[in-house]
Design a protein around this motif. Structure first.
Motif, PDB file in Angstrom:
ATOM      1  N   LEU A  11       2.034   5.020   1.028  1.00 15.34           N
ATOM      2  CA  LEU A  11       2.342   3.599   1.210  1.00 15.34           C
ATOM      3  C   LEU A  11       3.818   3.375   0.917  1.00 15.34           C
ATOM      4  N   VAL A  12       4.476   2.674   1.815  1.00 12.82           N
ATOM      5  CA  VAL A  12       5.891   2.373   1.632  1.00 12.82           C
ATOM      6  C   VAL A  12       6.097   0.880   1.782  1.00 12.82           C
ATOM      7  N   GLU A  13       6.549   0.249   0.697  1.00 10.99           N
ATOM      8  CA  GLU A  13       6.794  -1.192   0.722  1.00 10.99           C
ATOM      9  C   GLU A  13       8.245  -1.474   1.081  1.00 10.99           C
ATOM     10  N   SER A  14       8.469  -2.647   1.631  1.00  8.03           N
ATOM     11  CA  SER A  14       9.815  -3.117   1.920  1.00  8.03           C
ATOM     12  C   SER A  14       9.804  -4.630   1.973  1.00  8.03           C
ATOM     13  N   GLY A  15      10.994  -5.215   1.954  1.00  9.02           N
ATOM     14  CA  GLY A  15      11.101  -6.658   2.117  1.00  9.02           C
ATOM     15  C   GLY A  15      11.413  -7.435   0.869  1.00  9.02           C
ATOM     16  N   GLY A  16      11.453  -6.775  -0.272  1.00  8.26           N
ATOM     17  CA  GLY A  16      11.785  -7.488  -1.492  1.00  8.26           C
ATOM     18  C   GLY A  16      13.247  -7.876  -1.526  1.00  8.26           C
ATOM     19  N   GLY A  17      13.606  -8.662  -2.534  1.00 13.24           N
ATOM     20  CA  GLY A  17      14.987  -9.063  -2.659  1.00 13.24           C
ATOM     21  C   GLY A  17      15.147 -10.257  -3.565  1.00 13.24           C
ATOM     22  N   LEU A  18      16.323 -10.858  -3.484  1.00 13.33           N
ATOM     23  CA  LEU A  18      16.665 -12.032  -4.285  1.00 13.33           C
ATOM     24  C   LEU A  18      16.596 -13.266  -3.405  1.00 13.33           C
ATOM     25  N   VAL A  19      15.901 -14.279  -3.880  1.00 20.04           N
ATOM     26  CA  VAL A  19      15.754 -15.515  -3.107  1.00 20.04           C
ATOM     27  C   VAL A  19      15.767 -16.690  -4.066  1.00 20.04           C
ATOM     28  N   GLN A  20      16.238 -17.826  -3.587  1.00 19.88           N
ATOM     29  CA  GLN A  20      16.234 -19.011  -4.419  1.00 19.88           C
ATOM     30  C   GLN A  20      14.848 -19.639  -4.457  1.00 19.88           C
ATOM     31  N   ALA A  21      14.582 -20.349  -5.514  1.00 21.05           N
ATOM     32  CA  ALA A  21      13.309 -21.050  -5.634  1.00 21.05           C
ATOM     33  C   ALA A  21      13.116 -21.964  -4.429  1.00 21.05           C
ATOM     34  N   GLY A  22      11.889 -21.955  -3.912  1.00 22.42           N
ATOM     35  CA  GLY A  22      11.591 -22.712  -2.713  1.00 22.42           C
ATOM     36  C   GLY A  22      11.748 -21.927  -1.426  1.00 22.42           C
ATOM     37  N   VAL A  56       7.782  -7.050  -9.824  1.00 23.29           N
ATOM     38  CA  VAL A  56       7.711  -5.929  -8.888  1.00 23.29           C
ATOM     39  C   VAL A  56       6.382  -6.036  -8.164  1.00 23.29           C
ATOM     40  N   TYR A  57       6.425  -6.007  -6.866  1.00 27.10           N
ATOM     41  CA  TYR A  57       5.219  -6.144  -6.047  1.00 27.10           C
ATOM     42  C   TYR A  57       4.806  -4.763  -5.542  1.00 27.10           C
ATOM     43  N   TYR A  58       3.528  -4.469  -5.726  1.00 25.21           N
ATOM     44  CA  TYR A  58       2.986  -3.168  -5.348  1.00 25.21           C
ATOM     45  C   TYR A  58       1.901  -3.335  -4.283  1.00 25.21           C
ATOM     46  N   CYS A  59       1.908  -2.431  -3.334  1.00 28.70           N
ATOM     47  CA  CYS A  59       0.861  -2.376  -2.328  1.00 28.70           C
ATOM     48  C   CYS A  59      -0.205  -1.380  -2.806  1.00 28.70           C
ATOM     49  N   LYS A  60      -1.441  -1.724  -2.564  1.00 33.70           N
ATOM     50  CA  LYS A  60      -2.563  -0.872  -2.973  1.00 33.70           C
ATOM     51  C   LYS A  60      -3.496  -0.668  -1.789  1.00 33.70           C
ATOM     52  N   ALA A  61      -3.968   0.557  -1.631  1.00 35.55           N
ATOM     53  CA  ALA A  61      -4.944   0.851  -0.580  1.00 35.55           C
ATOM     54  C   ALA A  61      -6.095   1.639  -1.179  1.00 35.55           C
ATOM     55  N   ILE A  62      -7.273   1.383  -0.679  1.00 33.23           N
ATOM     56  CA  ILE A  62      -8.459   2.119  -1.110  1.00 33.23           C
ATOM     57  C   ILE A  62      -8.995   2.875   0.090  1.00 33.23           C
ATOM     58  N   ARG A  63      -9.049   4.183  -0.060  1.00 34.42           N
ATOM     59  CA  ARG A  63      -9.595   5.036   0.992  1.00 34.42           C
ATOM     60  C   ARG A  63     -11.000   5.432   0.610  1.00 34.42           C
ATOM     61  N   THR A 115     -17.113   8.389  -2.064  1.00 31.15           N
ATOM     62  CA  THR A 115     -15.979   8.480  -2.984  1.00 31.15           C
ATOM     63  C   THR A 115     -14.848   7.575  -2.525  1.00 31.15           C
ATOM     64  N   SER A 116     -14.285   6.852  -3.471  1.00 36.68           N
ATOM     65  CA  SER A 116     -13.143   5.984  -3.192  1.00 36.68           C
ATOM     66  C   SER A 116     -11.892   6.546  -3.858  1.00 36.68           C
ATOM     67  N   TYR A 117     -10.784   6.471  -3.152  1.00 39.32           N
ATOM     68  CA  TYR A 117      -9.508   6.932  -3.667  1.00 39.32           C
ATOM     69  C   TYR A 117      -8.542   5.752  -3.635  1.00 39.32           C
ATOM     70  N   ILE A 118      -7.798   5.581  -4.711  1.00 41.57           N
ATOM     71  CA  ILE A 118      -6.863   4.469  -4.814  1.00 41.57           C
ATOM     72  C   ILE A 118      -5.431   4.985  -4.705  1.00 41.57           C
ATOM     73  N   TYR A 119      -4.653   4.307  -3.888  1.00 41.47           N
ATOM     74  CA  TYR A 119      -3.262   4.673  -3.685  1.00 41.47           C
ATOM     75  C   TYR A 119      -2.366   3.463  -3.947  1.00 41.47           C
ATOM     76  N   TRP A 120      -1.199   3.717  -4.510  1.00 37.46           N
ATOM     77  CA  TRP A 120      -0.208   2.677  -4.783  1.00 37.46           C
ATOM     78  C   TRP A 120       1.111   3.032  -4.115  1.00 37.46           C
ATOM     79  N   GLY A 121       1.822   1.996  -3.686  1.00 41.11           N
ATOM     80  CA  GLY A 121       3.178   2.191  -3.223  1.00 41.11           C
ATOM     81  C   GLY A 121       4.122   2.252  -4.414  1.00 41.11           C
ATOM     82  N   GLN A 122       5.402   2.415  -4.115  1.00 36.91           N
ATOM     83  CA  GLN A 122       6.393   2.584  -5.176  1.00 36.91           C
ATOM     84  C   GLN A 122       6.855   1.256  -5.762  1.00 36.91           C
ATOM     85  N   GLY A 123       6.529   0.168  -5.094  1.00 39.11           N
ATOM     86  CA  GLY A 123       6.907  -1.147  -5.592  1.00 39.11           C
ATOM     87  C   GLY A 123       8.190  -1.658  -4.987  1.00 39.11           C
ATOM     88  N   THR A 124       8.277  -2.970  -4.852  1.00 40.57           N
ATOM     89  CA  THR A 124       9.495  -3.601  -4.356  1.00 40.57           C
ATOM     90  C   THR A 124       9.776  -4.833  -5.213  1.00 40.57           C
TER      91      THR A 124
END
Length: 119
Positions: free
Chosen positions: A4-15, A92-99, A104-113
């Motif tokens: 999993l690869v996250e993108s799109g984070g950054g600095l933004v003003q309130a609102g 920090v926002y993380y993406c999570k996927a369950i395979r 059997t279920s496997y949980i995966y996390w992205g690196q965070g953004t």
């Protein structure tokens, strides 16, 4: 395996708004629910939103009406559209996927953004 690869984070003003993306690769055909979680400094990682393979969505109360989770199966990508951002959305926002493979279920996390909301 799932990557999993996250993108799109950054600095933004309130609102303001941001859109996060989470691109999945690997055994994507076995991925069932996906979701976004966030972790602020000194706090636990909390659920933000989830989406199932059937597009059923759930949201944390704190983001209902402001955030929208969606998925594009053709692109193997999950999005989190964040509007009306507040200072308390900083984390920090993380993406999570369950395979799921058989029983059997496997949980995966992205690196965070990082998402930082300023006043």
């Amino acid at each position: 395996q799932v990557q999993l690869v996250e993108s799109g984070g950054g600095l933004v003003q309130a609102g303001g708004s941001l859109r996060l993306s989470c691109a999945a690769s690997g055994s994507i055909f076995e991925i069932k629910p996906m979701g976004w979680y966030r972790q602020a400094p000194g706090k636990q990682r909390d659920l933000v939103a989830t989406i199932t393979s059937g597009d059923t969505t759930t949201y944390a109360d704190s983001v209902k009406g402001r955030f929208t989770i969606s998925r594009d199966n053709a692109k193997n990508t999950v999005y989190l559209q964040m509007n009306s951002l507040k200072l308390e959305d900083t984390a920090v926002y993380y993406c999570k996927a369950i395979r799921v493979r058989g029983t059997t279920s496997y949980i995966y996390w992205g690196q965070g953004t990082q998402v930082t909301v300023s006043s």
